[in-house]
Design an enzyme around this catalytic site. Sequence first.
Site, PDB file in Angstrom:
ATOM      1  N   HIS A 166       4.716  17.279   2.388  1.00 42.66           N
ATOM      2  CA  HIS A 166       5.152  16.408   1.278  1.00 42.66           C
ATOM      3  C   HIS A 166       5.125  14.932   1.692  1.00 42.66           C
ATOM      4  O   HIS A 166       5.848  14.119   1.122  1.00 42.66           O
ATOM      5  CB  HIS A 166       6.566  16.762   0.777  1.00 42.66           C
ATOM      6  CG  HIS A 166       6.808  18.223   0.604  1.00 42.66           C
ATOM      7  ND1 HIS A 166       6.656  18.858  -0.615  1.00 42.66           N
ATOM      8  CD2 HIS A 166       7.150  19.195   1.485  1.00 42.66           C
ATOM      9  CE1 HIS A 166       6.919  20.156  -0.465  1.00 42.66           C
ATOM     10  NE2 HIS A 166       7.218  20.382   0.807  1.00 42.66           N
ATOM     11  N   SER A 287      -9.402 -10.604   3.583  1.00 42.54           N
ATOM     12  CA  SER A 287      -9.167 -11.052   2.213  1.00 42.54           C
ATOM     13  C   SER A 287      -9.552 -12.523   2.127  1.00 42.54           C
ATOM     14  O   SER A 287      -9.314 -13.285   3.067  1.00 42.54           O
ATOM     15  CB  SER A 287      -7.684 -10.876   1.869  1.00 42.54           C
ATOM     16  OG  SER A 287      -7.326 -11.750   0.821  1.00 42.54           O
ATOM     17  N   LYS A 293      -4.716 -10.472   6.182  1.00 43.41           N
ATOM     18  CA  LYS A 293      -5.071  -9.099   5.816  1.00 43.41           C
ATOM     19  C   LYS A 293      -6.287  -8.533   6.527  1.00 43.41           C
ATOM     20  O   LYS A 293      -7.234  -9.231   6.843  1.00 43.41           O
ATOM     21  CB  LYS A 293      -5.305  -9.015   4.303  1.00 43.41           C
ATOM     22  CG  LYS A 293      -4.002  -9.151   3.542  1.00 43.41           C
ATOM     23  CD  LYS A 293      -4.120  -8.627   2.155  1.00 43.41           C
ATOM     24  CE  LYS A 293      -4.049  -7.125   2.143  1.00 43.41           C
ATOM     25  NZ  LYS A 293      -4.186  -6.616   0.782  1.00 43.41           N
ATOM     26  N   GLU A 300     -11.547   3.364   1.927  1.00 41.50           N
ATOM     27  CA  GLU A 300     -11.365   3.405   0.469  1.00 41.50           C
ATOM     28  C   GLU A 300     -12.650   3.825  -0.239  1.00 41.50           C
ATOM     29  O   GLU A 300     -12.633   4.597  -1.198  1.00 41.50           O
ATOM     30  CB  GLU A 300     -10.912   2.034  -0.044  1.00 41.50           C
ATOM     31  CG  GLU A 300      -9.521   1.653   0.439  1.00 41.50           C
ATOM     32  CD  GLU A 300      -9.217   0.188   0.179  1.00 41.50           C
ATOM     33  OE1 GLU A 300      -8.570  -0.097  -0.830  1.00 41.50           O
ATOM     34  OE2 GLU A 300      -9.645  -0.665   0.982  1.00 41.50           O
TER      35      GLU A 300
END
Length: 467
Positions: A166, A287, A293, A300
């Site tokens: 979970h 970024s 970042k 992704e």
Amino acid sequence: MADGTKDALSSNQMWGGRFASGPDAIMEEINASIGFDKKLYAQDIRGSIAHATMLAEKGIISSEDKDKIITGLNTIMSEIEQGSFQFSRKLEDIHMNIEAKLADIIGAAAGRLHTARSRNDQVALDFRLWVKEELAKTEKMLSDLIAAFLDRAEEHADTVMPGFTHLQTAQPVTFGHHCMAYVEMFGRDRARVRHAIDHLDESPIGAAALAGTPYPIDRHMTAKALGFREPTRNSIDTVSDRDFALEFLSVAAICAMHLSRLAEEIVIWSTPQFGFVRLSDAFSTGSSIMPQKKNPDAAELVRAKTGRINGSLVALLTVMKGLPLAYSKDMQEDKEQVFDAAENLELAIAAMTGMMRDMTIRTDRMRQAAGAGYSTATDLADWLVREVNLPFREAHHVTGRAVALAESKSCDLSELSLAELQEINPAITDGVFNVLSVDASVASRTSFGGTAPAEVRKQIAWWRARN
Ligand code: ARG
């Protein structure tokens, strides 16, 4: 052109005999597949060479014509490879583009190549050969990915991390064990790839349009020449079957799902909050506005590729589902789905292999997290069963009270005093502290397939012998 009559020029030169005029522009556009099936040129030429050789061997065409055909086909192969071949949409597809060019080069003998075959068995052959090669490539790429995981697993057989259910901390495991979970998944994918290769290993050529042919052809000879185990056994099924493409897409979809789960873990692990891994510069991006970042774009995108690969599978299943036997033009829609899925699966596997090999494992962060969240509570319960002879249900309850106490004191289970533990159950002795550490917890799970480093090393050795 092979047939220079006026009618044949305005209609299709391959099948235009009964047509007075050519197709409407829209008809030509919707009908043509050359834009994508030119990818099959090498398979088409190999198939034609095998077919012509067999026709000559069986005395169906002369050996002079066969020689001309093969020389012409080889010329076409090099023209396509050099980029000088002119593909024509008027000629619909790769099969007719090549045959028309053959007629230009060798003249009338070219017209004998299509004896005892149809584009229906021709396309089934070309596409099967292509899918077979793609599956072999996928098998190799999966082996490289598995090798990357085996190396990381070996390196981190002792590295503790939290195991999750979970996505909540469950029990400590090792990073090596976690890596080996992916080895199992990609190992199953590779087994499915091998099974798909075995399944499709039958030669369609010679099924002709759908009913077979009256010419004395030898399908075993062409099957052997093209590297197939044997010829297909039913000519109707042969030209209406696209299971081999669907199996490729199914295997690809399951593999993409595995890659996507891994991608998702990498996205989570690389957040500052988790901080379990640091991606290499080679597999991340920055970024344009936030200088701090480092984004896991490759992960992704691998996660997103799953969407289009699933889409391809559903698209082809849907194309095929209502088709009466045998061939229908609907089936021309099979190729783009498979080509797109193949290209993207290759990219996804390659990106994952690179990411896995390159990323830094932050063992300190993993260790810290492994001990948090009362991850060794089950070890306490097991100790109570073993040493105090409590039934597991009761041990579970006692442990729950210990967790509640630790929680109220904002400390770890191992930071409770013996006196505090004895207040919950007087039979507890200080031997309990030996099982409350994450290393002890992990080392104790020696059951077959368990997370103990010794057991994980055994599984790594098993897979190394098979990779
Ligand atoms: N371009 C066609 C395809 O991809 C080749 C087979 C055409 N056969 C036919 N009978 N029209 O399926």
